[in-house]
Structures are given as structure tokens and as C-alpha cells.
Design a protein around this motif. Structure first.
Motif, PDB file in Angstrom:
ATOM      1  N   PRO A  45      -7.992 -11.289  -8.893  1.00 51.63           N
ATOM      2  CA  PRO A  45      -8.527 -10.309  -7.944  1.00 51.63           C
ATOM      3  C   PRO A  45      -8.572 -10.823  -6.507  1.00 51.63           C
ATOM      4  O   PRO A  45      -8.545 -10.033  -5.576  1.00 51.63           O
ATOM      5  CB  PRO A  45      -9.936 -10.015  -8.463  1.00 51.63           C
ATOM      6  CG  PRO A  45     -10.234 -11.019  -9.490  1.00 51.63           C
ATOM      7  CD  PRO A  45      -8.956 -11.669  -9.905  1.00 51.63           C
ATOM      8  N   GLU A  46      -8.630 -12.129  -6.323  1.00 57.87           N
ATOM      9  CA  GLU A  46      -8.603 -12.709  -4.984  1.00 57.87           C
ATOM     10  C   GLU A  46      -7.164 -13.060  -4.639  1.00 57.87           C
ATOM     11  O   GLU A  46      -6.628 -14.070  -5.092  1.00 57.87           O
ATOM     12  CB  GLU A  46      -9.462 -13.977  -4.926  1.00 57.87           C
ATOM     13  CG  GLU A  46     -10.938 -13.704  -4.847  1.00 57.87           C
ATOM     14  CD  GLU A  46     -11.355 -13.059  -3.535  1.00 57.87           C
ATOM     15  OE1 GLU A  46     -10.859 -13.462  -2.468  1.00 57.87           O
ATOM     16  OE2 GLU A  46     -12.180 -12.134  -3.596  1.00 57.87           O
ATOM     17  N   GLY A  47      -6.517 -12.219  -3.843  1.00 58.58           N
ATOM     18  CA  GLY A  47      -5.145 -12.472  -3.465  1.00 58.58           C
ATOM     19  C   GLY A  47      -5.055 -13.145  -2.108  1.00 58.58           C
ATOM     20  O   GLY A  47      -6.055 -13.544  -1.515  1.00 58.58           O
ATOM     21  N   ASP A  48      -3.842 -13.272  -1.634  1.00 62.24           N
ATOM     22  CA  ASP A  48      -3.588 -13.814  -0.300  1.00 62.24           C
ATOM     23  C   ASP A  48      -3.251 -12.652   0.633  1.00 62.24           C
ATOM     24  O   ASP A  48      -2.772 -11.603   0.204  1.00 62.24           O
ATOM     25  CB  ASP A  48      -2.416 -14.796  -0.354  1.00 62.24           C
ATOM     26  CG  ASP A  48      -2.727 -16.019  -1.200  1.00 62.24           C
ATOM     27  OD1 ASP A  48      -3.786 -16.627  -0.963  1.00 62.24           O
ATOM     28  OD2 ASP A  48      -1.927 -16.346  -2.087  1.00 62.24           O
ATOM     29  N   LEU A  49      -3.478 -12.849   1.927  1.00 62.08           N
ATOM     30  CA  LEU A  49      -3.228 -11.786   2.894  1.00 62.08           C
ATOM     31  C   LEU A  49      -1.799 -11.826   3.420  1.00 62.08           C
ATOM     32  O   LEU A  49      -1.284 -12.883   3.783  1.00 62.08           O
ATOM     33  CB  LEU A  49      -4.205 -11.886   4.064  1.00 62.08           C
ATOM     34  CG  LEU A  49      -5.645 -11.500   3.769  1.00 62.08           C
ATOM     35  CD1 LEU A  49      -6.497 -11.635   5.024  1.00 62.08           C
ATOM     36  CD2 LEU A  49      -5.748 -10.094   3.196  1.00 62.08           C
ATOM     37  N   LEU A  50      -1.188 -10.655   3.437  1.00 65.54           N
ATOM     38  CA  LEU A  50       0.127 -10.442   4.044  1.00 65.54           C
ATOM     39  C   LEU A  50      -0.051  -9.315   5.055  1.00 65.54           C
ATOM     40  O   LEU A  50      -0.196  -8.151   4.673  1.00 65.54           O
ATOM     41  CB  LEU A  50       1.167 -10.075   2.977  1.00 65.54           C
ATOM     42  CG  LEU A  50       2.543  -9.655   3.484  1.00 65.54           C
ATOM     43  CD1 LEU A  50       3.237 -10.835   4.163  1.00 65.54           C
ATOM     44  CD2 LEU A  50       3.401  -9.119   2.352  1.00 65.54           C
ATOM     45  N   LEU A  51      -0.118  -9.672   6.336  1.00 68.74           N
ATOM     46  CA  LEU A  51      -0.311  -8.697   7.411  1.00 68.74           C
ATOM     47  C   LEU A  51      -1.535  -7.819   7.180  1.00 68.74           C
ATOM     48  O   LEU A  51      -1.511  -6.614   7.421  1.00 68.74           O
ATOM     49  CB  LEU A  51       0.944  -7.835   7.568  1.00 68.74           C
ATOM     50  CG  LEU A  51       2.239  -8.574   7.893  1.00 68.74           C
ATOM     51  CD1 LEU A  51       3.414  -7.624   7.878  1.00 68.74           C
ATOM     52  CD2 LEU A  51       2.138  -9.266   9.237  1.00 68.74           C
ATOM     53  N   GLY A  52      -2.616  -8.418   6.665  1.00 65.42           N
ATOM     54  CA  GLY A  52      -3.853  -7.695   6.436  1.00 65.42           C
ATOM     55  C   GLY A  52      -3.965  -7.047   5.065  1.00 65.42           C
ATOM     56  O   GLY A  52      -5.015  -6.533   4.707  1.00 65.42           O
ATOM     57  N   GLN A 107     -12.548  -8.542 -12.395  1.00 64.87           N
ATOM     58  CA  GLN A 107     -11.230  -8.675 -13.031  1.00 64.87           C
ATOM     59  C   GLN A 107     -10.480  -7.347 -13.096  1.00 64.87           C
ATOM     60  O   GLN A 107      -9.271  -7.328 -13.292  1.00 64.87           O
ATOM     61  CB  GLN A 107     -11.372  -9.277 -14.430  1.00 64.87           C
ATOM     62  CG  GLN A 107     -11.748 -10.748 -14.428  1.00 64.87           C
ATOM     63  CD  GLN A 107     -10.706 -11.599 -13.724  1.00 64.87           C
ATOM     64  OE1 GLN A 107      -9.511 -11.455 -13.919  1.00 64.87           O
ATOM     65  NE2 GLN A 107     -11.169 -12.498 -12.867  1.00 64.87           N
ATOM     66  N   ALA A 108     -11.185  -6.232 -12.928  1.00 65.43           N
ATOM     67  CA  ALA A 108     -10.521  -4.925 -12.893  1.00 65.43           C
ATOM     68  C   ALA A 108      -9.604  -4.802 -11.676  1.00 65.43           C
ATOM     69  O   ALA A 108      -8.688  -3.984 -11.665  1.00 65.43           O
ATOM     70  CB  ALA A 108     -11.556  -3.806 -12.888  1.00 65.43           C
ATOM     71  N   ASN A 109      -9.811  -5.621 -10.663  1.00 70.53           N
ATOM     72  CA  ASN A 109      -8.978  -5.606  -9.458  1.00 70.53           C
ATOM     73  C   ASN A 109      -7.777  -6.544  -9.655  1.00 70.53           C
ATOM     74  O   ASN A 109      -7.534  -7.436  -8.858  1.00 70.53           O
ATOM     75  CB  ASN A 109      -9.807  -6.004  -8.229  1.00 70.53           C
ATOM     76  CG  ASN A 109      -9.078  -5.753  -6.936  1.00 70.53           C
ATOM     77  OD1 ASN A 109      -7.991  -5.185  -6.901  1.00 70.53           O
ATOM     78  ND2 ASN A 109      -9.668  -6.200  -5.846  1.00 70.53           N
ATOM     79  N   PHE A 110      -7.023  -6.300 -10.699  1.00 72.97           N
ATOM     80  CA  PHE A 110      -5.907  -7.189 -11.063  1.00 72.97           C
ATOM     81  C   PHE A 110      -4.739  -7.126 -10.092  1.00 72.97           C
ATOM     82  O   PHE A 110      -3.856  -7.978 -10.141  1.00 72.97           O
ATOM     83  CB  PHE A 110      -5.437  -6.915 -12.498  1.00 72.97           C
ATOM     84  CG  PHE A 110      -5.023  -5.492 -12.749  1.00 72.97           C
ATOM     85  CD1 PHE A 110      -3.722  -5.088 -12.527  1.00 72.97           C
ATOM     86  CD2 PHE A 110      -5.942  -4.568 -13.206  1.00 72.97           C
ATOM     87  CE1 PHE A 110      -3.335  -3.780 -12.751  1.00 72.97           C
ATOM     88  CE2 PHE A 110      -5.572  -3.259 -13.448  1.00 72.97           C
ATOM     89  CZ  PHE A 110      -4.249  -2.860 -13.217  1.00 72.97           C
ATOM     90  N   LEU A 111      -4.715  -6.144  -9.193  1.00 71.51           N
ATOM     91  CA  LEU A 111      -3.670  -6.083  -8.173  1.00 71.51           C
ATOM     92  C   LEU A 111      -4.136  -6.644  -6.832  1.00 71.51           C
ATOM     93  O   LEU A 111      -3.394  -6.617  -5.863  1.00 71.51           O
ATOM     94  CB  LEU A 111      -3.195  -4.640  -7.975  1.00 71.51           C
ATOM     95  CG  LEU A 111      -2.383  -4.041  -9.110  1.00 71.51           C
ATOM     96  CD1 LEU A 111      -2.097  -2.571  -8.843  1.00 71.51           C
ATOM     97  CD2 LEU A 111      -1.096  -4.813  -9.333  1.00 71.51           C
ATOM     98  N   ALA A 112      -5.360  -7.151  -6.779  1.00 76.89           N
ATOM     99  CA  ALA A 112      -5.929  -7.714  -5.547  1.00 76.89           C
ATOM    100  C   ALA A 112      -5.856  -6.701  -4.409  1.00 76.89           C
ATOM    101  O   ALA A 112      -5.241  -6.939  -3.374  1.00 76.89           O
ATOM    102  CB  ALA A 112      -5.239  -9.028  -5.170  1.00 76.89           C
TER     103      ALA A 112
END
Length: 146
Positions: A45-52, A107-112
Motif C-alpha cells: 500500500p505504500e508506493g513510490d511517487l511518480l510525478l505526485g 492492505q486493501a490499497n494494493f495498488l498504492a
């Protein structure tokens, strides 16, 4: 219209070009996403930022698939309309889903997803509707309206 003219893109409907443009953009975003995330944290759920926009590897794969579908379906108006409906329904559902999970560590935020993603998903759904519902040109009267 000759086969050569069709091969060069003459006679394509604007909705087809919109489907192509969206396809190209999503493929590029998917590839750029992997430059940011690599393959670690596949569905975290914690992804990386790509242009915000928050992304993770699974999110990048979804972008690649959506983009590839646009590249595969833009060639005829009927196929482009199918792609438009896929965008409208898929991203419409993703927008609603994102309203509940965006910016959460659940964990429901599987696409971050984050709020920027939600806005982009709404715009993508609306673009899909534009592709699907754009009126076809009536070639029999097009020459008389000039």
C-alpha cells in the motif's frame, strides 16, 4: 478510400486517435513507474511517487496493460469504442475504490492509490466515455456541409 490511404491513417476517427494517445501515455507511465519502484514491494500500500502519483509494481503492470489495450484497439472505431468502455468502467470502478482506500496503509490499497491517482482515474473514465460515445461521422453528408 484506397488501401494506401487507410494504411497511412487517413479516415481515422478522432476517438481512435484519443484511444491511441491514451494507450501510449499509459505504456510510458507504466515503464516510468518501474524506473521509480523497481520490482520491490509488488502490491504494498505504500508506493513510490511518480510525478505526485503513488505507484507500486502491480500498479505499473496495470498501466502497461491498459496502455497495451489502447495500442491494440485503436485501429478501428468499433475497437476504440470497446477500449473506451473498458476505460470508463474500469477506471470508474477504480475511482470509487480509491475514494475508500487512497492514502491508507491498509492492505486493501494494493495498488498504492493516492488522491492524485483518484483524479487521474476519474479523468481517464471520462476520456473513456468520450471515446465510447463520440458520434460517428456521417460520410454521406460530410461533403455537403462544407
Amino acid at each position: 478510400m484506397s488501401n494506401a490511404a487507410r494504411a497511412n491513417g487517413a479516415g481515422k476517427h478522432p476517438a481512435q486517435y484519443l484511444a491511441l494517445a491514451i494507450g501510449i501515455i499509459y505504456v510510458l507511465v507504466g515503464l516510468a513507474g518501474f524506473l521509480v519502484t523497481g520490482f520491490d514491494g509488488f502490491a504494498e500500500p505504500e508506493g513510490d511517487l511518480l510525478l505526485g502519483f503513488e505507484v507500486n509494481p502491480l500498479h505499473n503492470i496495470v498501466h502497461l496493460l491498459i496502455g497495451a489495450a489502447g495500442l491494440a484497439l485503436w485501429s478501428t472505431l468499433d475497437r476504440a469504442r470497446t477500449y473506451g468502455w473498458l476505460l470508463a468502467v474500469g477506471y470508474g470502478a477504480t475511482f470509487v475504490y480509491g475514494l475508500f482506500v487512497a492514502n491508507s496503509d491498509d492492505q486493501a490499497n494494493f495498488l498504492a492509490l493516492n488522491q492524485a491517482d483518484n483524479i487521474l482515474h476519474l479523468v481517464s473514465a471520462l476520456a473513456g466515455l468520450a471515446i465510447a460515445l463520440w458520434p460517428a461521422r456521417d460520410r454521406s453528408t460530410a461533403n455537403t456541409r462544407r
